[in-house]
Design a protein around this motif. Sequence first.
Motif, PDB file in Angstrom:
ATOM      1  N   CYS A 125       0.687  -1.291   0.034  1.00 22.00           N
ATOM      2  CA  CYS A 125       0.108  -0.229  -0.043  1.00 22.00           C
ATOM      3  C   CYS A 125       0.930   1.146  -0.022  1.00 22.00           C
ATOM      4  O   CYS A 125       0.461   2.163  -0.463  1.00 22.00           O
ATOM      5  CB  CYS A 125      -0.953   0.093   1.166  1.00 22.00           C
ATOM      6  SG  CYS A 125      -2.555  -0.850   0.799  1.00 22.00           S
ATOM      7  N   VAL A 126       1.884   1.335   1.048  1.00 21.92           N
ATOM      8  CA  VAL A 126       2.814   2.396   1.138  1.00 21.92           C
ATOM      9  C   VAL A 126       3.387   2.576  -0.491  1.00 21.92           C
ATOM     10  O   VAL A 126       3.430   3.811  -0.848  1.00 21.92           O
ATOM     11  CB  VAL A 126       3.858   2.308   1.961  1.00 21.92           C
ATOM     12  CG1 VAL A 126       4.776   3.401   2.004  1.00 21.92           C
ATOM     13  CG2 VAL A 126       3.230   2.177   3.285  1.00 21.92           C
ATOM     14  N   LEU A 127       3.951   1.525  -1.100  1.00 27.86           N
ATOM     15  CA  LEU A 127       4.737   1.450  -2.322  1.00 27.86           C
ATOM     16  C   LEU A 127       3.824   2.164  -3.497  1.00 27.86           C
ATOM     17  O   LEU A 127       4.057   3.162  -4.126  1.00 27.86           O
ATOM     18  CB  LEU A 127       5.211   0.386  -2.854  1.00 27.86           C
ATOM     19  CG  LEU A 127       6.489  -0.324  -1.945  1.00 27.86           C
ATOM     20  CD1 LEU A 127       6.880  -1.469  -2.541  1.00 27.86           C
ATOM     21  CD2 LEU A 127       7.828   0.728  -2.059  1.00 27.86           C
ATOM     22  N   THR A 128       2.485   1.594  -3.364  1.00 26.82           N
ATOM     23  CA  THR A 128       1.346   2.246  -4.451  1.00 26.82           C
ATOM     24  C   THR A 128       0.924   3.699  -3.942  1.00 26.82           C
ATOM     25  O   THR A 128       0.996   4.018  -5.034  1.00 26.82           O
ATOM     26  CB  THR A 128       0.344   1.093  -4.252  1.00 26.82           C
ATOM     27  OG1 THR A 128       0.753  -0.320  -4.643  1.00 26.82           O
ATOM     28  CG2 THR A 128      -0.744   1.378  -5.191  1.00 26.82           C
ATOM     29  N   ALA A 129       0.703   4.053  -2.992  1.00 26.09           N
ATOM     30  CA  ALA A 129       0.391   5.346  -2.461  1.00 26.09           C
ATOM     31  C   ALA A 129       1.711   6.250  -3.323  1.00 26.09           C
ATOM     32  O   ALA A 129       1.240   7.288  -3.781  1.00 26.09           O
ATOM     33  CB  ALA A 129       0.644   5.533  -1.044  1.00 26.09           C
ATOM     34  N   HIS A 130       2.789   5.609  -3.313  1.00 25.70           N
ATOM     35  CA  HIS A 130       3.931   6.807  -4.038  1.00 25.70           C
ATOM     36  C   HIS A 130       3.778   6.457  -5.467  1.00 25.70           C
ATOM     37  O   HIS A 130       3.854   7.504  -6.029  1.00 25.70           O
ATOM     38  CB  HIS A 130       5.293   6.334  -3.602  1.00 25.70           C
ATOM     39  CG  HIS A 130       6.364   7.201  -3.836  1.00 25.70           C
ATOM     40  ND1 HIS A 130       6.490   8.616  -3.270  1.00 25.70           N
ATOM     41  CD2 HIS A 130       7.223   7.018  -4.579  1.00 25.70           C
ATOM     42  CE1 HIS A 130       7.681   8.950  -3.824  1.00 25.70           C
ATOM     43  NE2 HIS A 130       8.082   8.130  -4.778  1.00 25.70           N
TER      44      HIS A 130
END
Length: 180
Positions: A125-130
């Motif tokens: 989720c964090v990688l995708t948020a970026h």
Amino acid sequence: MKPRAPAVFDRLDLLEWQLCQRIARFSLYRPWLGTLRLASKLGDWPVWVALIAAQPWLHGSQGYARMAQYTLTALLAIVVYRALKTRLCRERPFITFGARITCREPARDRYSFPSGHTMHAVLFCVLTAHHAPALLPWLVPLALMIAVSRVGLGLHYMSDVLAGAAIGYAFAVASLALAG
């Protein structure tokens, strides 16, 4: 001789078991149990492999680099997760509390700390948020359901899930910082 978990886990187990029991009790409702099982199965690997494989499609020429970044980050997180799990040896709630907490899904091993499913859900989720924030309306609810499923199925304590989330977050942030 069976490995012994640190004493801090004994105290946490006593603090958390009733909350885990209450959450796990909801799994008596078949539709909810089915939802938890589905979320848990998706959190095993299928969604994350699909997300990694989709990187070239999502990001064109940068997609293969992101594919490598996501894969390497997840693999490094697994190494740390495995080292923690096999050294800290916190038994799963359904093992520690037997009849009070029912296991609703087969466990891969007897130890619960940290939650690898939650670690990967937060990491991706964090990688995708970026990189692709438009995907978050689908990924965030899934990540939350994966985290809830781990407790709801009797496989983890809340602190296992929180620790998994923290580890996933830390790996994703470090990955993004290193990738520049």
